[in-house]
Design a protein around this motif. Sequence first.
Motif, PDB file in Angstrom:
ATOM      1  N   SER A   1       7.219  34.466 -40.501  1.00  0.00           N
ATOM      2  CA  SER A   1       5.792  34.724 -41.035  1.00  0.00           C
ATOM      3  C   SER A   1       4.256  35.095 -39.692  1.00  0.00           C
ATOM      4  O   SER A   1       3.695  35.414 -39.946  1.00  0.00           O
ATOM      5  N   GLY A   2       5.272  36.138 -38.974  1.00  0.00           N
ATOM      6  CA  GLY A   2       4.547  36.999 -38.399  1.00  0.00           C
ATOM      7  C   GLY A   2       4.192  36.464 -37.034  1.00  0.00           C
ATOM      8  O   GLY A   2       3.803  37.129 -36.328  1.00  0.00           O
ATOM      9  N   TRP A   3       5.370  35.346 -36.588  1.00  0.00           N
ATOM     10  CA  TRP A   3       5.009  34.846 -35.418  1.00  0.00           C
ATOM     11  C   TRP A   3       5.555  36.220 -33.701  1.00  0.00           C
ATOM     12  O   TRP A   3       4.822  35.591 -33.142  1.00  0.00           O
ATOM     13  N   SER A   4       6.638  36.672 -34.099  1.00  0.00           N
ATOM     14  CA  SER A   4       7.288  37.160 -33.596  1.00  0.00           C
ATOM     15  C   SER A   4       6.540  38.426 -33.362  1.00  0.00           C
ATOM     16  O   SER A   4       6.014  38.589 -31.544  1.00  0.00           O
ATOM     17  N   TYR A   5       6.095  39.139 -33.893  1.00  0.00           N
ATOM     18  CA  TYR A   5       4.248  40.089 -33.976  1.00  0.00           C
ATOM     19  C   TYR A   5       3.475  39.381 -33.050  1.00  0.00           C
ATOM     20  O   TYR A   5       3.715  40.176 -31.433  1.00  0.00           O
ATOM     21  N   ARG A   6       2.690  37.749 -32.946  1.00  0.00           N
ATOM     22  CA  ARG A   6       1.695  37.240 -32.248  1.00  0.00           C
ATOM     23  C   ARG A   6       2.399  37.123 -31.187  1.00  0.00           C
ATOM     24  O   ARG A   6       1.128  36.906 -29.749  1.00  0.00           O
ATOM     25  N   LEU A   7       3.647  36.731 -30.886  1.00  0.00           N
ATOM     26  CA  LEU A   7       4.435  36.483 -29.449  1.00  0.00           C
ATOM     27  C   LEU A   7       4.051  37.507 -29.032  1.00  0.00           C
ATOM     28  O   LEU A   7       3.927  37.214 -27.312  1.00  0.00           O
ATOM     29  N   MET A   8       4.864  38.710 -28.975  1.00  0.00           N
ATOM     30  CA  MET A   8       5.276  40.327 -28.493  1.00  0.00           C
ATOM     31  C   MET A   8       3.748  40.412 -28.307  1.00  0.00           C
ATOM     32  O   MET A   8       3.186  41.661 -27.174  1.00  0.00           O
ATOM     33  N   SER A   9       2.806  40.312 -28.275  1.00  0.00           N
ATOM     34  CA  SER A   9       0.925  40.597 -28.471  1.00  0.00           C
ATOM     35  C   SER A   9       0.644  39.409 -27.184  1.00  0.00           C
ATOM     36  O   SER A   9      -0.268  40.499 -27.221  1.00  0.00           O
ATOM     37  N   ALA A  10       0.952  38.525 -27.081  1.00  0.00           N
ATOM     38  CA  ALA A  10       0.041  37.532 -26.173  1.00  0.00           C
ATOM     39  C   ALA A  10       0.662  37.845 -24.857  1.00  0.00           C
ATOM     40  O   ALA A  10       1.092  38.495 -24.319  1.00  0.00           O
ATOM     41  N   ASN A  11      -0.001  37.822 -23.762  1.00  0.00           N
ATOM     42  CA  ASN A  11      -0.024  37.281 -22.542  1.00  0.00           C
ATOM     43  C   ASN A  11       1.064  36.793 -22.422  1.00  0.00           C
ATOM     44  O   ASN A  11       1.023  35.310 -22.642  1.00  0.00           O
ATOM     45  N   PRO A  12       2.081  37.973 -21.570  1.00  0.00           N
ATOM     46  CA  PRO A  12       4.060  36.851 -21.326  1.00  0.00           C
ATOM     47  C   PRO A  12       3.578  35.894 -20.239  1.00  0.00           C
ATOM     48  O   PRO A  12       4.758  35.258 -20.607  1.00  0.00           O
ATOM     49  N   TRP A  13       3.308  35.848 -19.307  1.00  0.00           N
ATOM     50  CA  TRP A  13       2.861  34.505 -18.360  1.00  0.00           C
ATOM     51  C   TRP A  13       2.637  33.187 -19.677  1.00  0.00           C
ATOM     52  O   TRP A  13       2.971  31.724 -18.939  1.00  0.00           O
ATOM     53  N   VAL A  14       1.609  33.175 -20.060  1.00  0.00           N
ATOM     54  CA  VAL A  14       1.440  32.361 -20.790  1.00  0.00           C
ATOM     55  C   VAL A  14       2.414  31.465 -21.448  1.00  0.00           C
ATOM     56  O   VAL A  14       3.059  30.650 -22.077  1.00  0.00           O
ATOM     57  N   VAL A  15       3.333  33.057 -21.940  1.00  0.00           N
ATOM     58  CA  VAL A  15       4.176  32.316 -23.212  1.00  0.00           C
ATOM     59  C   VAL A  15       5.299  31.659 -22.414  1.00  0.00           C
ATOM     60  O   VAL A  15       5.753  31.030 -22.987  1.00  0.00           O
ATOM     61  N   LEU A  16       5.524  32.414 -21.068  1.00  0.00           N
ATOM     62  CA  LEU A  16       6.572  31.481 -20.035  1.00  0.00           C
ATOM     63  C   LEU A  16       6.105  30.403 -19.755  1.00  0.00           C
ATOM     64  O   LEU A  16       7.056  29.304 -20.134  1.00  0.00           O
ATOM     65  N   GLY A  17       5.353  30.288 -19.572  1.00  0.00           N
ATOM     66  CA  GLY A  17       5.087  29.038 -19.080  1.00  0.00           C
ATOM     67  C   GLY A  17       4.303  27.973 -20.498  1.00  0.00           C
ATOM     68  O   GLY A  17       5.245  26.783 -19.975  1.00  0.00           O
ATOM     69  N   GLY A  18       4.199  28.718 -20.996  1.00  0.00           N
ATOM     70  CA  GLY A  18       4.147  27.543 -22.808  1.00  0.00           C
ATOM     71  C   GLY A  18       5.414  27.259 -22.972  1.00  0.00           C
ATOM     72  O   GLY A  18       5.803  25.860 -23.161  1.00  0.00           O
TER      73      GLY A  18
END
Length: 341
Positions: A146-163
């Motif tokens: 669905s493209g989630w991996s693409y959006r995840l890799m372009s997101a702020n890494p600390w937001v991804v980690l924390g979330g």
Amino acid sequence: MAAFVLRRPFALTSALKQLPKATTPAARAFHSSPVKQQLFSQRSSTPIATTVTKSRPTFQKAFRRYDSSLQGIPNPAASGTLGQRFLYGAAMVGGSVVALNLVFNREQREDGGMPPYERAYLNDTFLHTGLGLGIIGVAASALHRSGWSYRLMSANPWVVLGGGLVVSLGTMFGTFSTHPDNYVQKYALWAGFNVAQAAVLSPLLFLQPALLARAGLYTVAMMGSIAFVGATAKQEKYLYLGGPLLAGVALVAVSGFAPLVLPATAARTLMWSERIWLYGGLAVFGGFTLYDTQKILHHARLAERGQARKDVVNESISLELDFLNIFIRMVQILGMQQRRK
């Protein structure tokens, strides 16, 4: 529960790094690999397609470690026909089972075998573990398409980690605290926990499917052989490992912090910290598999005597965490071997 708190971050974001940023120095969570490869790009006005095009080769190189002293060493598992590879893999698995059984299983059970109630409880736990891993695999594949991996890799890494940590820990402890008789809430939280793992680990699907399949097969073989030893060994023989394993997790965590505090010139120290994270982590989570198997059987005996309640969902989460931690390290090891050919 302290064991789950300490082990949880390892399975969450071990495969996720950051791409180099333009103005800020690169930083990495303690549970990520010491290899200085980054996965996330800073959020900008660059189109997602361009970001993905640049991120894909970086992600595929995330599990590479350059070691000139190992160049040219043949990999027998990657050569020969398909039948030869199968025989080689079967020999590795069989040899591992025999070796582990001879070394760690000299004192076997004194009751003549596993009672039916222990066998049923252990089988139910393994069934839920496999179901949970299946949910993670299916959800990760769907999110990746669905493209989630693409959006995840372009997101702020600390937001991804924390979330990721908040959602995973929240659903995990919610599952632990829910009574087994409350089926709907119990399984809903458990499914949410598995989907959270899939959401964070979905970028692994950028790697070659053959590499992921081999890593999964080796992980199943490793955990299966260790679980066999734990199930047939003397009762409660390995329950003392809980404390030492927690100390081992702390050591592995500290080794992951090393690149954040050590200068790049300390190459030898960083190399050893990477080895501790990788191979020490394999040993620690292999030990947790042994400990968790005997803990499950101990809980089965307590439940049979009415001193504890049966909760195979909670038991399966610990084995899922063991599997994910071992699997991620297997992926990195196989990726390193692939570059040496």
